[in-house]
Design a protein around this motif. Structure first.
Motif, short mmCIF file in Angstrom:
data_model
loop_
_atom_site.label_atom_id
_atom_site.label_comp_id
_atom_site.label_asym_id
_atom_site.label_seq_id
_atom_site.Cartn_x
_atom_site.Cartn_y
_atom_site.Cartn_z
N VAL A 80 8.90 2.84 -9.40
CA VAL A 80 8.57 1.79 -8.45
C VAL A 80 7.62 2.35 -7.38
N ALA A 81 6.65 1.52 -7.02
CA ALA A 81 5.68 1.86 -5.96
C ALA A 81 5.41 0.57 -5.19
N PRO A 82 6.28 0.20 -4.24
CA PRO A 82 6.19 -1.12 -3.62
C PRO A 82 4.87 -1.40 -2.94
N HIS A 83 4.52 -2.68 -2.95
CA HIS A 83 3.30 -3.17 -2.33
C HIS A 83 3.48 -3.26 -0.82
N TYR A 84 2.50 -2.71 -0.06
CA TYR A 84 2.38 -2.93 1.39
C TYR A 84 3.65 -2.53 2.15
N MET A 85 3.84 -3.08 3.35
CA MET A 85 5.02 -2.86 4.20
C MET A 85 5.37 -1.37 4.31
N ASN A 131 13.93 6.46 -8.88
CA ASN A 131 12.70 6.22 -9.64
C ASN A 131 11.53 5.85 -8.73
N SER A 132 11.53 6.36 -7.52
CA SER A 132 10.41 6.12 -6.60
C SER A 132 9.19 6.91 -7.05
N TYR A 133 8.00 6.33 -6.83
CA TYR A 133 6.76 6.96 -7.29
C TYR A 133 5.87 7.35 -6.11
N MET A 134 5.27 6.37 -5.45
CA MET A 134 4.40 6.67 -4.32
C MET A 134 4.47 5.55 -3.29
N LEU A 135 4.21 5.94 -2.04
CA LEU A 135 4.15 5.02 -0.91
C LEU A 135 2.72 4.55 -0.70
N GLU A 136 2.55 3.23 -0.49
CA GLU A 136 1.24 2.69 -0.20
C GLU A 136 1.03 2.59 1.31
N ASN A 137 -0.04 3.21 1.81
CA ASN A 137 -0.43 3.08 3.21
C ASN A 137 -1.77 2.35 3.25
N VAL A 138 -1.72 1.07 3.61
CA VAL A 138 -2.91 0.22 3.55
C VAL A 138 -3.72 0.38 4.84
N VAL A 139 -4.98 0.74 4.69
CA VAL A 139 -5.87 0.90 5.84
C VAL A 139 -5.96 -0.43 6.60
#
Length: 378
Positions: free
Chosen positions: A295-300, A313-321
């Motif tokens: 899982v690699a959740p969108h945004y937030m 089963n965490s994959y990567m964190l999204e940091n949205v510019v």
């Protein structure tokens, strides 16, 4: 312990840097922030959001319908609370109701963390203490040059990021290919590039153009076509080796189950605000795990950080510019990514403490929107 009151407010503000992808140009982010207070004085903060449209609808749904349903209920019985809201709102379909439920559900998990004196990630399982992060940019404007793009990538590398996500979907596919090649060259050995189409392509385009991308060793292709097209994604997955990431446009575990059964997704990107909060997100994460998918959740970013560190089963964190609460200047205690790694707050609950003075100027005024909204979809 019982829920005594629920207060909701909606805020609207532009991203701190312009957002434009292949299918949308974003004028405003709308945040719906809820405070759930119990009879023993604990306060939990909940969050939902929209991109451009619908913030006032979600706020009204919470205030007029959902909040009265759960007053007097025990917030520690989070499954009971969630199910009660979902049962009463299910005739609305999927979307707005799950986004409204999410705000209350997230507040309840914040309350539970404060009640048990534990950070959220430990309540969710405490699988890890940090998570790798990628930087995610939303800049596909027509006047954005390759040189502009590479200057930004240099900045991301200087911040410690080795994985970058960029938007593609230019009218001229060769321009996409050129931009990808130049960024990969800049990232160098050990760097990873992810690309996101925001559902730009048809199924036939995805097969044809996906074959070209397949030779470029990308980390993933995100939302290549309309999210409803399960068969199309399944066929694409059979045709290419590059992983397919998707999920930000889905609203329930049942939708994710159909994708998983069809073997049509590699990385599950469930958005906690869209699927109905942490209660449902956790089930989706465990469902993905049962199918061997990360899982690699969108945004937030600030909330996703806690959730990712809770599950195995965490994959990567999204940091949205331009889109994190920290970058928007809305937090009392900024939550940041350091050298490409995110570590969750150790405060009880989710650790997101809003600065009320920073929020106040952005209070959403319906009268200013009414009759003036034009939208940004292309």
């Amino acid at each position: 312990m019982k829920i005594q009151s629920i207060q909701a407010n909606a805020y609207r503000m532009p991203p701190s840097s312009p957002w434009e992808d292949a299918t949308n140009k974003v004028d405003g982010l709308e945040f719906i922030i809820v405070e759930v207070t119990t009879d023993n004085g604990l306060v939990g903060t909940g969050i939902s959001y929209t991109v451009d449209i619908g913030g006032t609808v979600i706020k009204t749904l919470i205030e007029d319908y959902l909040a009265p349903l759960v007053l007097g209920m025990n917030p520690l019985h989070y499954e009971q609370v969630w199910y009660h809201m979902q049962r009463q709102s299910r005739r609305l379909g999927l979307g707005v109701n799950s986004m409204a439920i999410a705000a209350i559900d997230i507040a309840i998990w914040d309350l539970m963390g404060k009640h048990y004196h534990q950070p959220l990630y430990k309540l969710l399982g405490g699988a890890r203490d940090s998570i790798p992060s990628y930087i995610s940019e939303i800049n596909l404007s027509s006047n954005d040059t390759v040189e502009n793009l590479l200057d930004r990538v240099d900045g991301y590398i200087a911040q410690g990021y080795r994985t970058v996500k960029m938007k593609i979907g230019k009218p001229d596919f060769e321009e996409d290919i050129e931009r990808i090649a130049k960024v990969q060259e800049r990232l160098g050995k050990g760097g990873t590039l992810l690309v996101d189409l925001n559902q730009k392509w048809s199924a036939a385009e995805a097969i044809q153009k996906g074959a070209r991308l397949d030779a470029l060793n990308l980390g993933w292709i995100e939302e290549p076509m309309l999210y409803q097209d399960i068969h199309g994604h399944s066929q694409l997955k059979k045709a290419i080796r590059t992983p397919i990431a998707l999920g930000e446009s889905m609203y329930s575990k049942q939708q994710f189950l159909e994708y998983l059964k069809a073997d049509a997704v590699d990385i599950v990107q469930a958005d906690v605000a869209f699927v109905g909060g942490i209660t449902e997100w956790l089930k989706i994460a465990h469902l993905a795990n049962a199918f061997g998918k990360p899982v690699a959740p969108h945004y937030m970013m600030e909330l996703s950080l806690q959730m990712l560190c809770g599950v195995t089963n965490s994959y990567m964190l999204e940091n949205v510019v331009g889109g994190s609460f920290t970058e928007l200047g809305l937090l009392e205690h900024p939550i940041t990514v350091e050298n490409g790694m995110g570590a969750p707050s150790s405060l009880p609950g989710h650790g997101i403490v809003f600065n009320q003075s920073a929020l106040k100027p952005h209070l959403l005024d319906s009268s200013k929107l009414r009759g003036n909204f034009v939208g940004g979809s292309k």
